[in-house]
Design a protein around this motif. Sequence first.
Motif, PDB file in Angstrom:
ATOM      1  N   GLY A   7      60.489  23.933  17.615  1.00 37.29           N
ATOM      2  CA  GLY A   7      59.117  23.912  17.131  1.00 37.29           C
ATOM      3  C   GLY A   7      59.023  23.250  15.779  1.00 37.29           C
ATOM      4  O   GLY A   7      60.044  22.946  15.144  1.00 37.29           O
ATOM      5  N   PRO A   8      57.810  23.010  15.318  1.00 30.86           N
ATOM      6  CA  PRO A   8      57.586  22.363  14.022  1.00 30.86           C
ATOM      7  C   PRO A   8      58.071  23.224  12.863  1.00 30.86           C
ATOM      8  O   PRO A   8      58.187  24.443  12.976  1.00 30.86           O
ATOM      9  CB  PRO A   8      56.061  22.183  13.965  1.00 30.86           C
ATOM     10  N   ALA A   9      58.320  22.579  11.733  1.00 32.23           N
ATOM     11  CA  ALA A   9      58.740  23.297  10.535  1.00 32.23           C
ATOM     12  C   ALA A   9      57.645  24.250  10.065  1.00 32.23           C
ATOM     13  O   ALA A   9      56.461  24.010  10.276  1.00 32.23           O
ATOM     14  CB  ALA A   9      59.065  22.299   9.424  1.00 32.23           C
ATOM     15  N   ALA A  10      58.049  25.335   9.418  1.00 30.53           N
ATOM     16  CA  ALA A  10      57.140  26.345   8.856  1.00 30.53           C
ATOM     17  C   ALA A  10      56.294  27.037   9.917  1.00 30.53           C
ATOM     18  O   ALA A  10      55.260  27.612   9.609  1.00 30.53           O
ATOM     19  CB  ALA A  10      56.240  25.741   7.782  1.00 30.53           C
ATOM     20  N   ARG A 139      52.056  28.799   4.317  1.00 34.34           N
ATOM     21  CA  ARG A 139      53.366  29.453   4.266  1.00 34.34           C
ATOM     22  C   ARG A 139      54.336  28.655   3.406  1.00 34.34           C
ATOM     23  O   ARG A 139      55.049  29.227   2.568  1.00 34.34           O
ATOM     24  CB  ARG A 139      53.930  29.604   5.680  1.00 34.34           C
ATOM     25  N   ARG A 140      54.374  27.362   3.613  1.00 39.12           N
ATOM     26  CA  ARG A 140      55.300  26.513   2.866  1.00 39.12           C
ATOM     27  C   ARG A 140      54.956  26.521   1.376  1.00 39.12           C
ATOM     28  O   ARG A 140      55.851  26.559   0.520  1.00 39.12           O
ATOM     29  CB  ARG A 140      55.246  25.091   3.426  1.00 39.12           C
ATOM     30  N   THR A 141      53.679  26.529   1.054  1.00 40.80           N
ATOM     31  CA  THR A 141      53.250  26.562  -0.342  1.00 40.80           C
ATOM     32  C   THR A 141      53.670  27.863  -1.018  1.00 40.80           C
ATOM     33  O   THR A 141      54.196  27.867  -2.139  1.00 40.80           O
ATOM     34  CB  THR A 141      51.719  26.400  -0.447  1.00 40.80           C
ATOM     35  N   LEU A 142      53.453  28.973  -0.326  1.00 39.51           N
ATOM     36  CA  LEU A 142      53.830  30.278  -0.876  1.00 39.51           C
ATOM     37  C   LEU A 142      55.341  30.378  -1.066  1.00 39.51           C
ATOM     38  O   LEU A 142      55.818  30.957  -2.047  1.00 39.51           O
ATOM     39  CB  LEU A 142      53.337  31.401   0.045  1.00 39.51           C
ATOM     40  N   GLU A 143      56.102  29.801  -0.122  1.00 40.69           N
ATOM     41  CA  GLU A 143      57.560  29.813  -0.244  1.00 40.69           C
ATOM     42  C   GLU A 143      58.000  29.047  -1.488  1.00 40.69           C
ATOM     43  O   GLU A 143      58.870  29.501  -2.246  1.00 40.69           O
ATOM     44  CB  GLU A 143      58.195  29.182   1.002  1.00 40.69           C
ATOM     45  N   ALA A 144      57.386  27.876  -1.708  1.00 41.81           N
ATOM     46  CA  ALA A 144      57.738  27.060  -2.866  1.00 41.81           C
ATOM     47  C   ALA A 144      57.384  27.778  -4.167  1.00 41.81           C
ATOM     48  O   ALA A 144      58.171  27.811  -5.115  1.00 41.81           O
ATOM     49  CB  ALA A 144      57.021  25.708  -2.795  1.00 41.81           C
ATOM     50  N   LEU A 145      56.196  28.374  -4.206  1.00 46.06           N
ATOM     51  CA  LEU A 145      55.765  29.082  -5.410  1.00 46.06           C
ATOM     52  C   LEU A 145      56.662  30.279  -5.695  1.00 46.06           C
ATOM     53  O   LEU A 145      56.944  30.599  -6.857  1.00 46.06           O
ATOM     54  CB  LEU A 145      54.306  29.534  -5.251  1.00 46.06           C
ATOM     55  N   PRO A 150      56.509  24.023  -8.237  1.00 47.01           N
ATOM     56  CA  PRO A 150      55.092  23.669  -8.142  1.00 47.01           C
ATOM     57  C   PRO A 150      54.780  23.202  -6.728  1.00 47.01           C
ATOM     58  O   PRO A 150      55.610  22.559  -6.074  1.00 47.01           O
ATOM     59  CB  PRO A 150      54.946  22.526  -9.153  1.00 47.01           C
ATOM     60  N   ALA A 151      53.599  23.545  -6.232  1.00 46.87           N
ATOM     61  CA  ALA A 151      53.237  23.137  -4.871  1.00 46.87           C
ATOM     62  C   ALA A 151      51.728  23.052  -4.743  1.00 46.87           C
ATOM     63  O   ALA A 151      51.013  23.962  -5.156  1.00 46.87           O
ATOM     64  CB  ALA A 151      53.805  24.127  -3.854  1.00 46.87           C
ATOM     65  N   ASP A 152      51.266  21.966  -4.165  1.00 49.41           N
ATOM     66  CA  ASP A 152      49.846  21.764  -3.906  1.00 49.41           C
ATOM     67  C   ASP A 152      49.651  21.860  -2.395  1.00 49.41           C
ATOM     68  O   ASP A 152      50.231  21.076  -1.641  1.00 49.41           O
ATOM     69  CB  ASP A 152      49.398  20.394  -4.415  1.00 49.41           C
TER      70      ASP A 152
END
Length: 212
Positions: A7-10, A139-145, A150-152
């Motif tokens: 499946g796709p990432a995240a 999900r990916r943004t929260l993981e990075a934060l 930094p994540a937009d």
Amino acid sequence: MIIAIDGPAASGKGTLAKRLAAHYGFRHLDTGVIYRAVAHALLTTGVDLKDEARAAQVALTLDSATFDNPALKSQTVGSAASVVSALPKVREALVAFQRQFASQPPGAVLDGRDIGTVICPDAAVKIYVVADPRIRAQRRTLEALSRGEPADEAAVLADILARDERDQNRPIAPLKQAPDAILLDNSHLDIESGVRAAIDIVEAVRAGRQRV
């Protein structure tokens, strides 16, 4: 027994795969980490990501001890891994590694983007996990934060859509659902519900085969 999670990432497939492996006492391999490790090695040495010969050389000399490197989870490495994974010689170099891992007892759960279609086409159970791209971006943004990066979210969404497009249309091992894979939409499931759904799928397949 081999369980293939694609499946796709995240989309949540990595967590599902890890929890499934723990539930059944199987070994687990996040195959995306392998490509990320190759990409990271190329990035850190300044090698062009499309230098197929150098990338293949790195793939053949990977050290599994580096798979836990937190740097492999960055968005930059993830995007680079998508480019590297489209190189035929790199994929060829890593197929044997993945198949050897899958063949070891007592069983294995592998997650990636071509497990059920290319790496382990004869896997006993195949699950194709999806989620809405916007939710995957959240999900990916929260993981990075959470890692202090930094994540937009808008930029993350754009990157996810670009990666999906690239992976679905690459000539070698494109991202797609295997004909005999069971679809699991993980968009609105929390971790526990998703894991339970995946276990139910495995048990249903096993029960069906036992009745044959």
